[in-house]
Design an enzyme around this catalytic site. Structure first.
Site, mmCIF file in Angstrom:
data_model
loop_
_atom_site.group_PDB
_atom_site.id
_atom_site.type_symbol
_atom_site.label_atom_id
_atom_site.label_comp_id
_atom_site.label_asym_id
_atom_site.label_seq_id
_atom_site.Cartn_x
_atom_site.Cartn_y
_atom_site.Cartn_z
ATOM 1 N N GLY A 2 43.086 36.797 28.812
ATOM 2 C CA GLY A 2 41.870 37.573 29.014
ATOM 3 C C GLY A 2 41.847 38.189 30.401
ATOM 4 O O GLY A 2 42.874 38.319 31.071
ATOM 5 N N CYS A 3 40.665 38.556 30.851
ATOM 6 C CA CYS A 3 40.517 39.189 32.160
ATOM 7 C C CYS A 3 41.048 38.282 33.268
ATOM 8 O O CYS A 3 40.685 37.108 33.354
ATOM 9 C CB CYS A 3 39.044 39.495 32.410
ATOM 10 N N PHE A 4 41.913 38.827 34.112
ATOM 11 C CA PHE A 4 42.525 37.991 35.155
ATOM 12 C C PHE A 4 41.533 37.537 36.221
ATOM 13 O O PHE A 4 41.819 36.613 36.976
ATOM 14 C CB PHE A 4 43.730 38.665 35.816
#
Length: 275
Positions: free
Chosen positions: A104-106
């Protein structure tokens, strides 16, 4: 022109030349640059530019480097702190290793790894695709094959790769191959990128144990793939949780609530299956 104004003018030039800058952003920057070159009042021109960028800045819809510039001209200094990439790209010591995780979003993967003892550096970036030097805009278009990921440098005298893999399972949903939480698309798919056969065996064994634990009703779909070139993300994305604490906390809370519910469901499932 004082040093501060010279720095802002240099930032303008760099953003105009930056290939990641959107055309409409570049048009505003060029207009401001031309006005300053013609001798117009510096303060009023920067204020005008800030006013034009503000609607999209409020909606977090500026490209990363333009966002950094906007935060600078509005006095929000925390957003313009620069990540020391030299610390991350320096020569590896014999007792240091690298690990790469995507889930997912880092933004939400950095803090948990950074807080673990033995971690030297955590870098947000893009990997797994074909296009060299991808930008955030290109990656989220899903046309490059890259995923958002973090590269972790760790001290093997303090922490082992096995521990990092176990932490990774706690931060992601390993049953969702189409993204993570609210982050949808192939650029958010969960992947453990392994640099050698040792890491591959550890990751595969850990994944097998997770599947056999019956914690999840659905299959474990997190991929285990060979590590490839890791391209650093723009400065705006580095250590996002420190630069934008309020926004980060909202995103983190949503992920934690979902994971807590998922883990609670798994606990009940194991309890009833063993009774």
């Amino acid at each position: 022109m004082d040093n501060k104004n010279e720095t802002l003018l240099e930032d303008l030039y760099n953003l105009i030349l930056n290939p990641a800058t959107r055309d409409w952003e570049r048009s505003l920057l060029i207009r401001t640059k031309n006005a300053l070159t013609d001798g117009k009042d510096f303060t009023s021109q920067i204020a005008k530019l800030e006013f034009e960028l503000r609607p999209l800045a409020i909606r977090n819809n500026l490209t990363p480097d333009v966002t950094d510039f906007y935060l600078k001209i509005t006095g929000e200094a925390t957003g313009t702190q620069h990540f020391d990439i030299a610390k991350h790209t320096g020569q590896n010591l014999p007792y240091q290793e690298r690990a790469i995780f995507a889930g997912g979003c880092f933004w939400c993967l950095v803090e948990p790894f950074e807080e673990k003892p033995g971690i030297v550096s955590v870098l947000s970036g893009y990997t797994g695709g074909k296009q060299p030097r991808p930008t955030y805009e290109q990656v989220i278009s899903k046309a490059t094959g890259h995923v958002e990921a973090v590269e972790v440098i760790f001290d093997t005298r303090v922490v082992k790769y096995e521990e990092l893999v176990e932490l990774y399972w706690q931060l992601t949903d390993p049953t969702d191959e189409l993204g993570q939480f609210d982050d949808r698309g192939s650029n958010y798919r969960p992947v453990i990128f392994v640099k050698d056969e040792t890491q591959r065996k550890i990751a595969q064994a850990s994944k097998k144990r997770l599947a056999e634990s019956k914690r999840y009703k659905k299959p474990i779909v997190t991929a285990i793939e060979p590590a490839s070139i890791f391209w650093p993300a723009e400065n705006f994305h580095q250590q996002f949780y420190r630069k934008n604490p309020a926004r980060y906390k909202r995103i983190k809370r949503t992920r934690q609530q979902y994971l807590a519910f998922q883990h609670l469901r798994g606990s009940f499932r194991r309890m009833f299956s063993s009774s």
